[in-house]
Design an enzyme around this catalytic site. Structure first.
Site, PDB file in Angstrom:
ATOM      1  N   SER A   1       0.767  -1.245  -0.024  1.00  0.00           N
ATOM      2  CA  SER A   1      -0.118   0.016  -0.106  1.00  0.00           C
ATOM      3  C   SER A   1       0.767   1.086  -0.102  1.00  0.00           C
ATOM      4  O   SER A   1       0.235   2.151  -0.259  1.00  0.00           O
ATOM      5  CB  SER A   1      -0.974   0.035   1.162  1.00  0.00           C
ATOM      6  OG  SER A   1      -0.127   0.015   2.401  1.00  0.00           O
TER       7      SER A   1
ATOM      8  N   GLY B   1       5.314   2.705   0.128  1.00  0.00           N
ATOM      9  CA  GLY B   1       6.870   2.615   0.283  1.00  0.00           C
ATOM     10  C   GLY B   1       7.393   1.723  -0.872  1.00  0.00           C
ATOM     11  O   GLY B   1       6.993   1.941  -2.098  1.00  0.00           O
TER      12      GLY B   1
ATOM     13  N   GLY C   1       7.038  -1.577  -1.503  1.00  0.00           N
ATOM     14  CA  GLY C   1       6.213  -2.517  -2.066  1.00  0.00           C
ATOM     15  C   GLY C   1       5.054  -1.808  -3.214  1.00  0.00           C
ATOM     16  O   GLY C   1       5.396  -2.611  -4.379  1.00  0.00           O
TER      17      GLY C   1
ATOM     18  N   TYR D   1      15.040  -8.011  16.393  1.00  0.00           N
ATOM     19  CA  TYR D   1      14.812  -7.755  15.000  1.00  0.00           C
ATOM     20  C   TYR D   1      15.645  -8.292  13.960  1.00  0.00           C
ATOM     21  O   TYR D   1      15.328  -8.719  12.887  1.00  0.00           O
ATOM     22  CB  TYR D   1      15.099  -6.035  14.853  1.00  0.00           C
ATOM     23  CG  TYR D   1      15.089  -5.764  13.328  1.00  0.00           C
ATOM     24  CD1 TYR D   1      13.888  -5.604  12.726  1.00  0.00           C
ATOM     25  CD2 TYR D   1      16.173  -5.312  12.780  1.00  0.00           C
ATOM     26  CE1 TYR D   1      13.899  -5.179  11.276  1.00  0.00           C
ATOM     27  CE2 TYR D   1      16.058  -4.820  11.465  1.00  0.00           C
ATOM     28  CZ  TYR D   1      14.961  -4.698  10.889  1.00  0.00           C
ATOM     29  OH  TYR D   1      14.909  -4.402   9.469  1.00  0.00           O
TER      30      TYR D   1
ATOM     31  N   LYS E   1      14.610 -10.448  10.912  1.00  0.00           N
ATOM     32  CA  LYS E   1      14.794 -10.100   9.589  1.00  0.00           C
ATOM     33  C   LYS E   1      15.780 -11.541   8.814  1.00  0.00           C
ATOM     34  O   LYS E   1      15.527 -11.513   7.872  1.00  0.00           O
ATOM     35  CB  LYS E   1      15.373  -8.986   9.425  1.00  0.00           C
ATOM     36  CG  LYS E   1      15.344  -8.227   8.335  1.00  0.00           C
ATOM     37  CD  LYS E   1      13.948  -7.651   7.894  1.00  0.00           C
ATOM     38  CE  LYS E   1      13.764  -7.117   6.411  1.00  0.00           C
ATOM     39  NZ  LYS E   1      12.453  -6.881   6.329  1.00  0.00           N
TER      40      LYS E   1
END
Length: 415
Positions: free
Chosen positions: A19, A21, A23, A168, A172
């Site tokens: 939606s 950024g 992407g 994180y 990731k």
């Protein structure tokens, strides 16, 4: 910039977190070829601070020449992913490319990371990537040139990339390990690769980490879109690769990278997980006017006591609504057994709390004994009584101090 060739015309691309950024940028690049794009993201209604929804993204994709299918998807929800996959297959006849872009980030140490935040990162980054891949693979296997692309870093096992934000990094790197495993598992059938930027990319997440001034140290999302496009052009034999955006674009003949810079000529901030040092990233950000919302300092012993535990709980319940209604930055000077300086920012971005000086000037400074602080935030000592009895001194905006008392009453049921 990399020119479109029409290679993706008629292809169906399933993109999580599309939606806004990176992407959305990948989606728009594919749309220029006439691709079908499944926008699998959570934002159906406008966000108070973040731009775009799945429906505004769909409109942009259609305007760029593609076909769009907006789907409300939380990648932690198996049913929502499965429904989106079924809708994609029904509308477009299959799935040719999957982009695992959805991600959550919280750059805090082990003691400062509430399990709610750790679960969020593991659920979205690792589990969401694995689950979405698992549900798309049966359809990808039917495609002529299928690809899975995870937006995740090379597996750099230098401990410096773990020590300040272990949760994180694990989340990731979990995405990257999906590349390692699935590339070998589906070798010859599906190309599975990772893509990571050489420099910071200007996104809402980057603004959160570095403040409004960090943008000029970044490149635009279009560089990642061009790099992804270059990967999609490759045959399925191109697999198991951890691709850096600039490297693959150089191979495509791109020489002028200034066109991707937010502010051409300005020094660029290297991204995480590459060859630099975390401390250097912080220094670079600060030297060029940004305000890092994370630290590279070693964990302080003060971070292991009851005050730290209280702040872990506070972090877990900070919400956009709290930030919107409070609009204040609080500094706590604590004395006694667990002495230290702490802050609560309910004014900027999504809100934050932690050990040390606040990232911006405090509106209210509260001084008290650490034991009384724990009692006050735990609902065992009323702020008014603490103030009247001299246990609490307040400097600054008294109106905001009263707001904090009201918020504590709301927090009591959650602590």
């Amino acid at each position: 910039m990399l020119q479109n060739t029409g290679k993706l015309a008629g292809c169906t691309i399933f993109i999580t977190g599309a939606s806004r950024g990176i992407g959305k940028a990948i989606a728009l690049k594919a749309a220029q070829d006439g691709a079908n794009v499944v926008i699998a993201a959570k934002t159906a209604d406008p966000h108070p601070k973040l731009p775009g929804t799945i429906y505004t993204a769909a409109a942009e994709i259609e305007a760029a020449g593609g076909k769009a299918l907006p789907c409300i998807v939380d990648v932690r929800d198996e049913k929502q992913i499965n429904d989106a996959v079924e809708q994609a297959v029904e509308k477009f006849g299959g799935i040719d490319i999957l982009v695992n872009n959805a991600s959550a980030i919280n750059l805090t140490g082990t003691l400062q990371t509430p399990m709610k935040k750790a679960d969020l990162m593991l659920g979205i980054n690792l589990r969401g990537t694995y689950l979405t891949s698992k549900l798309c693979i049966p359809h990808l296997l039917k495609s002529k040139n299928p690809h899975i692309l995870n937006l995740s870093p090379p597996l750099n096992l230098n401990p410096i990339w773990f020590k300040n934000h272990t949760a994180y990094t694990i989340a990731k790197y979990g995405m990257s390990m999906c590349v390692l495993g699935m590339a070998e598992e589906f070798r010859g059938s599906i190309a599975v690769n990772a893509l990571w930027p050489k420099t910071a990319i200007q996104t809402a997440a980057m603004d959160m980490l570095g403040g409004s001034e960090v943008g000029k140290q970044c490149r635009k999302v279009e560089i990642m879109a061009d790099a992804a496009y270059a990967i999609f052009k490759q045959p399925t034999s191109f697999t198991g690769q951890f691709v850096i955006d600039e490297d693959i674009l150089k191979k495509e003949g791109i020489k002028d990278f200034d066109v991707y810079a937010v502010e051409p000529g300005h020094p660029l901030l290297p991204d995480f997980f590459l060859d630099g040092q975390p401390e250097d990233l912080v220094k670079h950000m600060e030297a060029h006017g940004a305000t890092p919302a994370f630290t590279t300092a070693k964990a302080d012993p003060v971070a292991a006591g009851p005050v730290s535990e209280m702040f872990n709980t506070i972090r877990g319940i900070i919400s956009p609504e709290m930030v919107k209604t409070t609009q204040g930055v609080y500094k706590f000077n604590l004395a006694g057994e667990h002495a230290g300086v702490w802050y609560l920012d309910l004014k900027n971005d999504a809100g934050s709390a932690g050990n040390g000086e606040p990232p911006v000037k405090a509106d209210v400074v509260m001084s008290m004994d650490s034991e009384d602080f724990v009692k006050m935030f735990g609902g065992k000592l009323k702020p008014t009584m603490a103030f009247m009895s001299g246990k609490l001194t307040i400097k600054g905006d008294m109106g905001l101090a009263i707001k904090l008392e009201k918020m504590m009453a709301m927090m009591k049921s959650k602590l």
